[in-house]
Write an enzyme that holds these catalytic residues in place. Sequence first.
Site, mmCIF file in Angstrom:
data_model
loop_
_atom_site.group_PDB
_atom_site.id
_atom_site.type_symbol
_atom_site.label_atom_id
_atom_site.label_comp_id
_atom_site.label_asym_id
_atom_site.label_seq_id
_atom_site.Cartn_x
_atom_site.Cartn_y
_atom_site.Cartn_z
ATOM 1 N N TYR A 25 0.839 -1.203 0.000
ATOM 2 C CA TYR A 25 0.000 0.000 0.000
ATOM 3 C C TYR A 25 0.874 1.253 0.000
ATOM 4 O O TYR A 25 0.713 2.158 0.798
ATOM 5 C CB TYR A 25 -0.951 -0.010 1.205
ATOM 6 C CG TYR A 25 -2.184 0.854 1.014
ATOM 7 C CD1 TYR A 25 -3.183 0.475 0.128
ATOM 8 C CD2 TYR A 25 -2.336 2.053 1.712
ATOM 9 C CE1 TYR A 25 -4.304 1.257 -0.060
ATOM 10 C CE2 TYR A 25 -3.461 2.846 1.541
ATOM 11 C CZ TYR A 25 -4.440 2.450 0.658
ATOM 12 O OH TYR A 25 -5.561 3.240 0.471
ATOM 13 N N GLY A 26 1.823 1.275 -0.931
ATOM 14 C CA GLY A 26 2.621 2.466 -1.134
ATOM 15 C C GLY A 26 1.978 3.353 -2.181
ATOM 16 O O GLY A 26 0.754 3.401 -2.313
ATOM 17 N N ARG A 48 1.874 -5.573 5.600
ATOM 18 C CA ARG A 48 2.404 -5.823 6.934
ATOM 19 C C ARG A 48 1.866 -4.790 7.914
ATOM 20 O O ARG A 48 1.548 -3.667 7.534
ATOM 21 C CB ARG A 48 3.934 -5.766 6.899
ATOM 22 C CG ARG A 48 4.556 -6.828 6.007
ATOM 23 C CD ARG A 48 6.030 -6.566 5.794
ATOM 24 N NE ARG A 48 6.612 -7.514 4.856
ATOM 25 C CZ ARG A 48 7.840 -7.413 4.368
ATOM 26 N NH1 ARG A 48 8.603 -6.397 4.723
ATOM 27 N NH2 ARG A 48 8.300 -8.317 3.524
ATOM 28 N N GLN A 85 9.931 -8.642 -3.414
ATOM 29 C CA GLN A 85 8.861 -9.498 -3.924
ATOM 30 C C GLN A 85 9.120 -10.990 -3.759
ATOM 31 O O GLN A 85 8.221 -11.739 -3.363
ATOM 32 C CB GLN A 85 8.586 -9.173 -5.394
ATOM 33 C CG GLN A 85 7.880 -7.851 -5.598
ATOM 34 C CD GLN A 85 7.491 -7.622 -7.043
ATOM 35 O OE1 GLN A 85 7.486 -8.555 -7.857
ATOM 36 N NE2 GLN A 85 7.162 -6.379 -7.383
ATOM 37 N N HIS A 107 5.403 -4.652 -12.790
ATOM 38 C CA HIS A 107 6.725 -4.624 -13.415
ATOM 39 C C HIS A 107 7.170 -6.070 -13.536
ATOM 40 O O HIS A 107 6.951 -6.874 -12.632
ATOM 41 C CB HIS A 107 7.703 -3.815 -12.558
ATOM 42 C CG HIS A 107 9.091 -3.720 -13.113
ATOM 43 N ND1 HIS A 107 9.349 -3.570 -14.465
ATOM 44 C CD2 HIS A 107 10.304 -3.746 -12.499
ATOM 45 C CE1 HIS A 107 10.660 -3.490 -14.646
ATOM 46 N NE2 HIS A 107 11.260 -3.605 -13.476
#
Length: 342
Positions: A25-26, A48, A85, A107
């Site tokens: 959630y950036g 997290r 990731q 990406h």
Amino acid sequence: MVKVYYNGDIQENVLNGQKVAIIGYGSQGHAHALNLKESGVDVIVGVRKGGSYTKAQEDGHQVFTVKEAAAQADVLMVLLPDEQQKKVYDEEIKDQLEAGNSLVFAHGFNVHFHQIVPPSDVDVYLVAPKGPGHLVRRTYEQGAGVPALFAIYQDVSGQAKDKALAYAKAIGGARAGVLETTFKEETETDLFGEQAVLCGGLTSLVKAGFETLTEAGYQPELAYFECLHELKLIVDLMYEEGLEGMRYSISDTAQWGDFVSGPRVVDANVKESMKAVLTDIQNGTFAKEWIVENQVNRPRFNAINANENEHQIEVVGRKLREMMPFVKQGKKKEAVSVGAEN
């Protein structure tokens, strides 16, 4: 010629009944989750515990740990930094995947370079907005959107393309246009652009220009203005009008200097160096180096970063920017690529 898809080209109901988990959630995760939700998609967030967890709750989302979200979802969009990731996938996502799920990325790095090897019974595709998260969100709210790329890596259901396009539409991308590519092409061109032009090439050019002037006896403050500060003026013109529009807007003297001196600076040798950079990306050399660097806690990365932050252009720039309250500061970590903080 590249194929471009718009809202009218895309099926409306492909994501109906599908629960989408946004992992991270950036900058991008925040935009994707809100845009999907407002497009009527059933969205949850996996992150997290910490600041991002609380922020997602405050934004009205159902928030879970990554493992919990992955266990519930039909579609998992992984919006974590590249270097995080694999670990998160191996520890919290992989065992939660079920046949028929969709594993989605913004990406292609980890899939293309085989850090993540998806199971053979899930769809795997990519949806990559070509803009930072705050722009993806803002344009969506304005009724517009940011162009996006999509690519299919694995199509088990026979609907992976339709799902990818539906996802791109739901975040606003199809309002501007969604371009079809491959994981290989997206990954390699993205890395090349960052390394040879947008980040590596540009910062090296700026520093070399600054050093050339200061070493010749010119005041560093003037060198900063000429080689860094005014760059935004030119880039904005290029962004809005292309090279032709930029040249139309500058003085004839500047344009003539562009024509006769630019090729002296970026000459055939520079292009050969660019080709070498591209080769290292294509054959996996860069990816291997970056993966190993992270495995040993980034000693070179941290040392280079600390040294670069004390370059004279940075010392001078900090002082000059204090004189310019109109220059926005304090956004060093705003994500401008597709990866986002969790």
